[in-house]
Design an enzyme around this catalytic site. Structure first.
Site, PDB file in Angstrom:
ATOM      1  N   GLY A  18       0.759  -1.288  -0.093  1.00  0.00           N
ATOM      2  CA  GLY A  18       0.155  -0.149  -0.151  1.00  0.00           C
ATOM      3  C   GLY A  18       0.774   1.310   0.201  1.00  0.00           C
ATOM      4  O   GLY A  18       0.051   2.184  -0.360  1.00  0.00           O
ATOM      5  N   GLU A  57       3.801   4.256   5.969  1.00  0.00           N
ATOM      6  CA  GLU A  57       2.836   3.546   6.259  1.00  0.00           C
ATOM      7  C   GLU A  57       1.987   4.490   5.367  1.00  0.00           C
ATOM      8  O   GLU A  57       1.736   5.085   5.387  1.00  0.00           O
ATOM      9  CB  GLU A  57       2.459   2.878   7.424  1.00  0.00           C
ATOM     10  CG  GLU A  57       2.454   1.507   7.763  1.00  0.00           C
ATOM     11  CD  GLU A  57       1.493   0.739   7.060  1.00  0.00           C
ATOM     12  OE1 GLU A  57       1.112   0.891   6.101  1.00  0.00           O
ATOM     13  OE2 GLU A  57       2.060  -0.284   7.388  1.00  0.00           O
ATOM     14  N   ASP A  58       1.082   3.625   4.486  1.00  0.00           N
ATOM     15  CA  ASP A  58       0.083   4.247   3.480  1.00  0.00           C
ATOM     16  C   ASP A  58      -1.389   4.707   4.704  1.00  0.00           C
ATOM     17  O   ASP A  58      -1.552   5.695   4.753  1.00  0.00           O
ATOM     18  CB  ASP A  58      -0.635   3.085   2.781  1.00  0.00           C
ATOM     19  CG  ASP A  58      -0.654   1.321   2.967  1.00  0.00           C
ATOM     20  OD1 ASP A  58      -0.582   2.028   4.337  1.00  0.00           O
ATOM     21  OD2 ASP A  58      -1.507   1.082   2.460  1.00  0.00           O
ATOM     22  N   ASP A 115      -5.222   2.592  11.008  1.00  0.00           N
ATOM     23  CA  ASP A 115      -6.801   2.023  10.811  1.00  0.00           C
ATOM     24  C   ASP A 115      -6.342   1.739  12.183  1.00  0.00           C
ATOM     25  O   ASP A 115      -6.586   2.402  13.624  1.00  0.00           O
ATOM     26  CB  ASP A 115      -7.160   0.797  10.217  1.00  0.00           C
ATOM     27  CG  ASP A 115      -8.562   0.838   9.879  1.00  0.00           C
ATOM     28  OD1 ASP A 115      -9.291   1.381  10.594  1.00  0.00           O
ATOM     29  OD2 ASP A 115      -8.607   0.016   9.159  1.00  0.00           O
TER      30      ASP A 115
HETATM   31  P1  IMP Z   1      -4.405  -2.541  10.649  1.00  0.00           P
HETATM   32  O1  IMP Z   1      -3.853  -2.654  10.856  1.00  0.00           O
HETATM   33  O2  IMP Z   1      -6.528  -2.354  11.086  1.00  0.00           O
HETATM   34  O3  IMP Z   1      -4.413  -0.608  11.222  1.00  0.00           O
HETATM   35  O4  IMP Z   1      -4.858  -1.612   8.989  1.00  0.00           O
HETATM   36  C1  IMP Z   1      -3.206  -1.520   8.241  1.00  0.00           C
HETATM   37  C2  IMP Z   1      -3.819  -1.956   7.223  1.00  0.00           C
HETATM   38  O5  IMP Z   1      -5.286  -2.236   6.856  1.00  0.00           O
HETATM   39  C3  IMP Z   1      -2.785  -1.406   6.200  1.00  0.00           C
HETATM   40  O6  IMP Z   1      -1.882  -0.819   5.963  1.00  0.00           O
HETATM   41  C4  IMP Z   1      -3.841  -0.942   4.787  1.00  0.00           C
HETATM   42  O7  IMP Z   1      -3.085  -1.741   4.043  1.00  0.00           O
HETATM   43  C5  IMP Z   1      -5.429  -1.931   5.602  1.00  0.00           C
HETATM   44  N1  IMP Z   1      -6.614  -0.585   5.826  1.00  0.00           N
HETATM   45  C6  IMP Z   1      -6.908  -0.291   6.694  1.00  0.00           C
HETATM   46  N2  IMP Z   1      -8.226   0.332   6.688  1.00  0.00           N
HETATM   47  C7  IMP Z   1      -8.126   0.795   4.732  1.00  0.00           C
HETATM   48  C8  IMP Z   1      -8.816   1.555   4.234  1.00  0.00           C
HETATM   49  O8  IMP Z   1      -9.109   2.591   4.686  1.00  0.00           O
HETATM   50  N3  IMP Z   1      -8.310   1.237   2.948  1.00  0.00           N
HETATM   51  C9  IMP Z   1      -7.692   0.281   2.517  1.00  0.00           C
HETATM   52  N4  IMP Z   1      -6.912  -0.415   2.444  1.00  0.00           N
HETATM   53  C10 IMP Z   1      -7.054  -0.493   4.262  1.00  0.00           C
HETATM   54 MG    MG Z   2      -0.184  -1.246   3.712  1.00  0.00          MG
END
Ligand code: IMP
Ligand code: MG
Length: 179
Positions: free
Chosen positions: A48, A103-104, A107
């Site tokens: 991402g 990081e992109d 979340d």
């Molecule tokens: P986390 O582990 O929940 O913080 O999620 C992180 C990863 O989930 C990111 O690196 C993205 O690859 C993916 N992600 C989280 N939210 C989105 C979104 O709204 N669109 C697309 N990918 C997302």
């Molecule tokens: Mg990612």
């Protein structure tokens, strides 16, 4: 720009590229100040983050900055906190380095938390985290983020490297799902 349809979902324009670029310019300015003389190693977490990494790294004016690309392999096992994804693709030693993770989006924070822990196990001098986007309301992990581009609500987004089931990474603007 009009709405886009990706697979079964409709998306509307949310963050135009000009805004993304100006946010990244501001992040890069701060990094150029903070990282002076530190020989920083930027780590782009694929997939991402590839567009964000390119956009920010070309604005890093420190001539001793390096970049490398890593990936989280689909889970290698589970523990009490859920899936454990292994950080792969790292060829250089992190020993005593200043590492800046790119990081992109953060979340829940689970991914970045797991990434930071694996990097810290390699004895760097310092680990900083830069994320283009943050969904503060979704956070379940306490993570220290050194550079945050934009805080956004809990909507699902695509574009600028971010995907919906593999699609939409090539959109230059960021779009959000129409519920
Ligand atoms: P986390 O582990 O929940 O913080 O999620 C992180 C990863 O989930 C990111 O690196 C993205 O690859 C993916 N992600 C989280 N939210 C989105 C979104 O709204 N669109 C697309 N990918 C997302
Ligand atoms: Mg990612």
């Amino acid at each position: 720009m009009s709405n886009v349809k990706i697979l079964d979902k409709e998306f509307e324009l949310f963050i135009p590229y000009e805004k993304i670029r100006s946010v990244i310019e501001t992040m890069a300015e701060k990094m150029n100040e903070d990282l002076k003389g530190k020989n920083p190693l930027f780590l782009c977490v694929l997939n991402g983050s590839f567009m964000f990494a390119a956009e920010i790294f070309k604005r890093i004016t420190l001539l001793d900055a390096e970049i490398s690309f890593v990936k989280l392999a689909s889970y290698t096992g589970t523990n009490t906190t859920g899936q454990v994804k292994e950080l792969i693709g790292l060829n250089e030693s992190l020993e005593n380095r200043t590492v800046v993770v790119l990081e992109d989006i953060v979340d829940t924070g689970i991914t970045i938390d797991n990434t930071i822990k694996q990097i810290e196990a390699k004895n760097p001098a310092q680990v900083q985290v830069a994320t283009l986007l943050l969904k503060p309301d979704a956070l379940v992990k306490e993570v220290e983020l050194d550079y945050v581009g934009l805080e956004i609500p809990n909507d699902f987004i695509v574009g600028y490297g971010l995907d919906y089931d593999g699609r939409g990474r090539n959109l230059i603007d960021i779009f959000k799902v129409v519920e």
